[in-house]
Design a protein around this motif. Structure first.
Motif, mmCIF file in Angstrom:
data_model
loop_
_atom_site.group_PDB
_atom_site.id
_atom_site.type_symbol
_atom_site.label_atom_id
_atom_site.label_comp_id
_atom_site.label_asym_id
_atom_site.label_seq_id
_atom_site.Cartn_x
_atom_site.Cartn_y
_atom_site.Cartn_z
ATOM 1 N N ALA A 223 44.837 128.314 30.890
ATOM 2 C CA ALA A 223 45.584 129.593 31.010
ATOM 3 C C ALA A 223 44.937 130.411 32.344
ATOM 4 O O ALA A 223 45.614 131.139 32.927
ATOM 5 C CB ALA A 223 44.770 130.386 29.722
ATOM 6 N N THR A 224 43.458 130.081 32.934
ATOM 7 C CA THR A 224 43.058 130.453 33.950
ATOM 8 C C THR A 224 43.817 129.935 35.299
ATOM 9 O O THR A 224 44.018 130.498 36.246
ATOM 10 C CB THR A 224 41.597 130.231 34.090
ATOM 11 N N PHE A 225 43.882 128.729 35.043
ATOM 12 C CA PHE A 225 44.643 127.824 36.340
ATOM 13 C C PHE A 225 46.067 127.290 35.718
ATOM 14 O O PHE A 225 46.016 125.889 35.643
ATOM 15 C CB PHE A 225 43.661 126.582 37.020
ATOM 16 N N PRO A 226 46.909 127.942 35.830
ATOM 17 C CA PRO A 226 48.190 127.443 35.232
ATOM 18 C C PRO A 226 48.720 126.266 36.425
ATOM 19 O O PRO A 226 49.636 125.547 35.934
ATOM 20 C CB PRO A 226 49.473 128.328 35.288
ATOM 21 N N CYS A 227 48.360 126.417 37.440
ATOM 22 C CA CYS A 227 48.783 125.344 38.493
ATOM 23 C C CYS A 227 48.323 123.937 38.306
ATOM 24 O O CYS A 227 48.800 123.188 39.070
ATOM 25 C CB CYS A 227 48.401 125.925 39.781
ATOM 26 N N LYS A 267 39.017 122.148 43.807
ATOM 27 C CA LYS A 267 38.261 123.342 44.225
ATOM 28 C C LYS A 267 39.188 124.257 45.097
ATOM 29 O O LYS A 267 38.894 125.570 44.630
ATOM 30 C CB LYS A 267 37.348 122.985 45.381
ATOM 31 N N LYS A 268 40.029 123.727 45.706
ATOM 32 C CA LYS A 268 40.791 124.704 46.273
ATOM 33 C C LYS A 268 41.746 125.404 45.412
ATOM 34 O O LYS A 268 42.317 126.511 45.723
ATOM 35 C CB LYS A 268 42.033 123.796 47.296
ATOM 36 N N LYS A 269 42.516 124.651 44.353
ATOM 37 C CA LYS A 269 43.326 125.100 43.220
ATOM 38 C C LYS A 269 42.587 126.507 42.630
ATOM 39 O O LYS A 269 43.330 127.272 42.087
ATOM 40 C CB LYS A 269 43.819 124.066 42.696
ATOM 41 N N MET A 270 41.350 126.146 42.612
ATOM 42 C CA MET A 270 40.455 127.107 41.608
ATOM 43 C C MET A 270 39.935 128.108 42.544
ATOM 44 O O MET A 270 39.025 129.021 42.218
ATOM 45 C CB MET A 270 39.286 126.443 41.060
ATOM 46 N N VAL A 271 40.143 128.120 44.003
ATOM 47 C CA VAL A 271 39.716 128.956 44.898
ATOM 48 C C VAL A 271 38.260 129.163 44.945
ATOM 49 O O VAL A 271 37.615 130.457 44.733
ATOM 50 C CB VAL A 271 40.416 130.441 44.761
ATOM 51 N N LEU A 272 37.594 128.098 44.758
ATOM 52 C CA LEU A 272 36.093 128.074 44.767
ATOM 53 C C LEU A 272 35.580 127.940 46.190
ATOM 54 O O LEU A 272 36.189 127.523 47.174
ATOM 55 C CB LEU A 272 35.432 126.877 43.933
#
Length: 287
Positions: A223-227, A267-272
């Motif tokens: 839900a937080t990261f649909p990608c 990490k990139k997908k989660m914008v960390l």
């Protein structure tokens, strides 16, 4: 101390064929052979003696298979069907039933039947639990015990996949040195291995056990990261289980550089931020 031999059930509706099969297998003295000439006896014996393997050489092997399945919908004993050239018929086999086929005439030549049987039995012993492996978590177990069970399940699955891969590679090495009939059998085995190796059911089972221990983790993460892809989620589950890069490398059959690369992409997908630890971040979901 007496050795208990595994039973192999042999069925044929002609006494000549039955005698030929037994003669061909006489060197396999590590097994006990039980014979039957009627379909009804095959059905009854398959239940009473629970053979490790069944060899069929009926004029209509399909009828025997159908009878076994009609008697027991969950029938799963592996079989080898011998068919003469004049009686050859394409068998209709249920997806999760393990059935090998071989020309009767070819099998009776030299040691072909013995060689084929030993290869099949070895393959079965290595893979018989691959598609049915489950770890049941009894009620009342502590979370840390459940986590150990899940880790054990994951590592056992990895070992089974590794065995399958080794067998497949060995078959490929043998492929160029055998005749056309044997090549057909080898390719049948390779295809069976591919199906077991890539069986989505393994991932579905893993998710079932994982979500019992970590309810809502995947739901919240998705839900937080649909990608996130299915592969991304799998990595996240492994990290949630505190698995190291080496553990993940072994499970997925890849090198450590690939593991590091995929974690970087996560990490990139989660914008960390660069300094943020992916493992620690994932522990905050459904904790």
């Amino acid at each position: 101390m007496m050795t208990t031999h595994e039973n192999i059930l042999i069925g044929s509706d002609t006494s000549v064929s039955l005698a030929s099969i037994l003669k061909s297998l006489q060197t396999m003295n590590q097994y006990s052979f039980i014979t039957a000439t009627r379909v009804s006896d095959i059905v009854q014996l398959s239940k009473s003696i629970q053979p490790a393997f069944i060899i069929l050489s009926f004029r209509d092997n399909q009828n025997v298979i159908n009878s076994l399945l009609s008697y027991n919908r969950d029938f799963s004993i592996p079989m080898l069907c011998l068919q003469t050239k004049s009686q050859y018929r394409e068998l209709q086999i249920r997806e999760n039933l393990v059935v090998f086929t071989q020309s009767f005439e070819y099998g009776m030549q030299s040691n072909n039947l013995v060689t084929n049987m030993l290869g099949i039995l070895k393959l079965i012993k290595k893979t018989e639990t691959v598609s049915s492996s489950k770890i049941m978590v009894p009620k009342g177990k502590y979370p840390e015990d459940q986590s150990k069970d899940l880790t054990r399940y994951t590592l056992e699955l990895d070992q089974k996949k590794a065995v399958l891969d080794k067998i497949k590679e060995r078959i490929k090495q043998l492929y160029t040195d055998v005749d056309a009939a044997t090549k057909t059998q080898l390719m049948s085995i390779v295809n069976t291995i591919k199906m077991a190796r890539n069986d989505r059911k393994h991932w579905d089972d893993f998710k079932h056990y994982f979500e019992n221990i970590n309810p809502n983790f995947l739901k919240q993460l998705s839900a937080t990261f649909p990608c996130l892809t299915a592969k991304d989620l799998k990595y996240c589950c492994y990290l949630k289980m505190n698995m190291s890069n080496e553990d993940i490398r072994l499970i997925l059959g890849i090198n450590q550089e690939s593991v590091r690369t995929h974690k970087y992409r996560l990490k990139k997908k989660m914008v960390l931020e660069k300094h943020q630890d992916l493992h620690n971040y994932l522990q905050t979901f459904a904790s």
